[in-house]
Enzyme design. Structure first.
Site, PDB file in Angstrom:
ATOM      1  N   HIS A 160       1.192 -12.204  -3.548  1.00  0.00           N
ATOM      2  CA  HIS A 160       0.885 -10.974  -3.910  1.00  0.00           C
ATOM      3  C   HIS A 160      -0.297 -11.219  -5.072  1.00  0.00           C
ATOM      4  O   HIS A 160      -0.035 -11.820  -6.109  1.00  0.00           O
ATOM      5  CB  HIS A 160       1.924  -9.997  -4.334  1.00  0.00           C
ATOM      6  CG  HIS A 160       1.387  -8.658  -5.194  1.00  0.00           C
ATOM      7  ND1 HIS A 160       0.455  -7.990  -4.488  1.00  0.00           N
ATOM      8  CD2 HIS A 160       1.507  -8.215  -6.322  1.00  0.00           C
ATOM      9  CE1 HIS A 160       0.453  -6.925  -5.394  1.00  0.00           C
ATOM     10  NE2 HIS A 160       0.833  -7.134  -6.557  1.00  0.00           N
ATOM     11  N   CYS A 208       4.156  -2.497  -4.624  1.00  0.00           N
ATOM     12  CA  CYS A 208       3.455  -3.334  -4.092  1.00  0.00           C
ATOM     13  C   CYS A 208       4.521  -3.956  -2.923  1.00  0.00           C
ATOM     14  O   CYS A 208       3.878  -4.930  -2.191  1.00  0.00           O
ATOM     15  CB  CYS A 208       2.664  -4.405  -4.864  1.00  0.00           C
ATOM     16  SG  CYS A 208       1.551  -3.839  -5.735  1.00  0.00           S
ATOM     17  N   GLU A 245       2.807   2.673  -1.557  1.00  0.00           N
ATOM     18  CA  GLU A 245       2.947   3.477  -2.860  1.00  0.00           C
ATOM     19  C   GLU A 245       2.179   4.510  -3.137  1.00  0.00           C
ATOM     20  O   GLU A 245       1.892   5.074  -4.028  1.00  0.00           O
ATOM     21  CB  GLU A 245       2.883   2.237  -3.925  1.00  0.00           C
ATOM     22  CG  GLU A 245       1.654   1.639  -4.417  1.00  0.00           C
ATOM     23  CD  GLU A 245       1.750   0.811  -5.763  1.00  0.00           C
ATOM     24  OE1 GLU A 245       1.735   1.657  -6.714  1.00  0.00           O
ATOM     25  OE2 GLU A 245       1.796  -0.289  -5.772  1.00  0.00           O
TER      26      GLU A 245
END
EC number: 2.3.3.10
Length: 508
Positions: free
Chosen positions: A301, A166, A132
């Site tokens: 994550h 993400c 990103e």
């Protein structure tokens, strides 16, 4: 001796041989592969069955050569001691100078993986980048990485950049596996690259930054196998974290909303995954419910480490609510008072959080804590965060401990996209096995983290100011001494008047 498939031209020769002869797959394989030292053999041509055990064959991690200590940041920012180190669970935060950008990070991690595995450059048939960190609205990071393949003459490489906060690294991993299990697979390996530079303006969010990249070699007969048919996904439209200002590296963040979105996505992905695995079990004659007891390790994550501890507790709460009254009383002591609550009623309930963290502490220590080593010491790497957790887990366990286990994984990207999936670890942990080699390859992770330079908060702030100053600037060479970078690191050498970027590599 281990073997590796031949170049693309050899693939075409073998496919012609398939049409002209009745050679068995075994004959095709031995005719088409060349010797190779660290990667197991992969079947060369598509057959009527899936390639066996598609997953991660090799893995490489890169992070910057400098960090700032979070205790120093607490003092510098005049906040109470423990706000970052205890409240967020962060110890150190890696960061990049102006000399490094997303292209250089990905160049470095791919080059390291290819050199360590001695993989021929023409053995790669797909390369996809999840990121990103956007420095060009049109030109993909993947196109820059093609520079590494120039000498090999290999330009027949599918894949491109994938972007959604993400989540892009996980989407790239899924795409690589899908390609390998499709009619389009030509027998070569796939590379999945995920990397980001996570930076925030001065303020409460800045200590949750970080930087790094992970490259993964994907192929059949892997020691970490993606379990087929077992993905639970949730997607929705949310403005919890986004980057509408294309003139800045910094995001807009609604912190409270983002945490709620993360937990809601976790609930729904876990429910979808659990339904799918229970359907598989039922078809095999097993009517037992799936719980966290069926997962030996769990990675997430990691926007900040405290969030992960809450997330594992959240999964336990899902198991608690779906279990019988007898099991609730026997297995989940301390949670009885919350039996009548609905999941959506508990996202901001501090009493529930406190009870869940206490009840799940032993499980967290057993299944997840080891996976947070890199995140604790380097910060949030966005798309590569989950896979940095995987590397940390591998670096803190022996091949024998990991063999035969299931690793659950939760990937989240704001906006939002999320998936819960799993790896099945090979049972073969013998010396020289693919699993043993994979584990050994990341065993130096703690040593590498300790070899970084500690920078003061003042130096860190100055570098952040430089990143703002030079963001999208043209006709300049980044300031700084390249001798401070790790050996073999690619760096930004110059940006010309047309925004074209030139890169160079530090001596190895």
């Amino acid at each position: 001796m281990q073997r590796l498939l031949a170049p693309a031209r050899r693939v075409l020769q073998v496919k012609r041989a398939m049409q002209e002869t009745s050679l068995t797959p075994a004959h095709l394989l031995s005719a088409a592969q060349q010797r190779f030292s660290t990667i197991p053999p992969a079947p060369l041509a598509k057959t009527d069955t899936w390639p066996k055990d598609v997953g991660i064959l090799a893995l490489e991690v890169y992070f910057p050569a400098q960090y700032v200590d979070q205790t120093d940041l607490e003092k510098f920012n005049n906040v109470e001691a423990g706000k970052y180190t205890v409240g967020l669970g962060q110890t150190r935060m890696g960061f990049c100078s102006v000399q490094e950008d997303i292209n250089s990070l990905c160049l470095t991690v791919v080059q390291r993986l290819m050199e360590r595995t001695k993989l021929p450059w023409d053995a790669v048939g797909r390369l996809e980048v999840g990121t990103e960190t956007i420095i060009d609205k049109s030109k993909a990071v993947k196109t820059v990485l093609m520079e590494l393949f120039q000498d090999s003459g290999n330009t027949d490489i599918e894949g491109i950049d994938t972007t959604n906060a993400c989540y892009g690294g996980t989407a790239s991993l899924f795409n690589a596996a899908n390609w390998m299990e499709s009619s389009y697979w030509d027998g070569r390996y796939a590379l999945v690259v995920c990397g980001d530079i996570a930076v925030y303006p001065s303020g409460n969010a800045r200590p949750t930054g970080g930087a790094g990249a992970v490259a993964m070699l994907i192929g059949p007969k892997a020691p970490l196998v993606l379990e087929q048919g077992l993905r639970g996904t949730h997607m929705e439209n949310a403005y919890d974290f986004y980057k509408p200002n294309l003139a800045s590296e910094y995001p807009l963040v609604d912190g409270k909303l983002s945490i709620q979105c993360y937990l809601r996505a976790l609930d729904r992905c876990y429910a979808a995954y659990r339904k799918k695995i229970q359907n598989q079990w039922k078809q095999a004659g097993n009517n037992q419910p799936f719980t966290l007891d069926d997962v030996q390790y769990m990675i997430f994550h990691t926007p900040f480490c405290k969030m992960v501890q809450k997330s594992l507790a959240r999964l336990m709460f899902n198991d608690f609510l779906s279990s019988s009254s007898d099991k609730q009383n026997n297995l989940y002591k301390g949670l009885e008072a919350f039996r009548g609550l609905k999941l959506e009623e508990t996202y901001t309930n501090k009493d529930v959080d406190k009870a869940l963290l206490k009840a799940s502490l032993d499980m967290f220590n057993q299944k997840t804590k080891a996976s947070l080593y890199l995140s604790t010491n380097n910060g949030n790497m966005y798309t590569s965060s989950l896979y940095g957790c995987l590397a940390s887990l591998l670096s803190h366990h022996s091949a024998q401990e990991l063999a035969g286990s299931r690793i659950g994984a939760f990937s989240y990207g704001s906006g939002l996209a999320a998936s819960f999936f799993s790896f099945r670890v090979s049972k073969d942990a013998s010396p020289g096995s693919p699993l043993e080699k994979l584990v050994s390859s990341v065993s130096d992770l703690p040593k590498r983290l300790d070899s970084r330079r500690r920078m003061s908060p003042e130096e860190f702030t100055e570098i952040m100011n430089q990143r703002e100053q030079f963001y999208h600037k043209v006709n300049f060479s980044p300031p700084g001494d390249t001798s401070n970078l790790f050996p073999g690191t690619w760096y930004l050498e110059r940006v010309d008047e047309m925004h074209r970027r030139k890169y160079a590599r530090c001596p190895v």
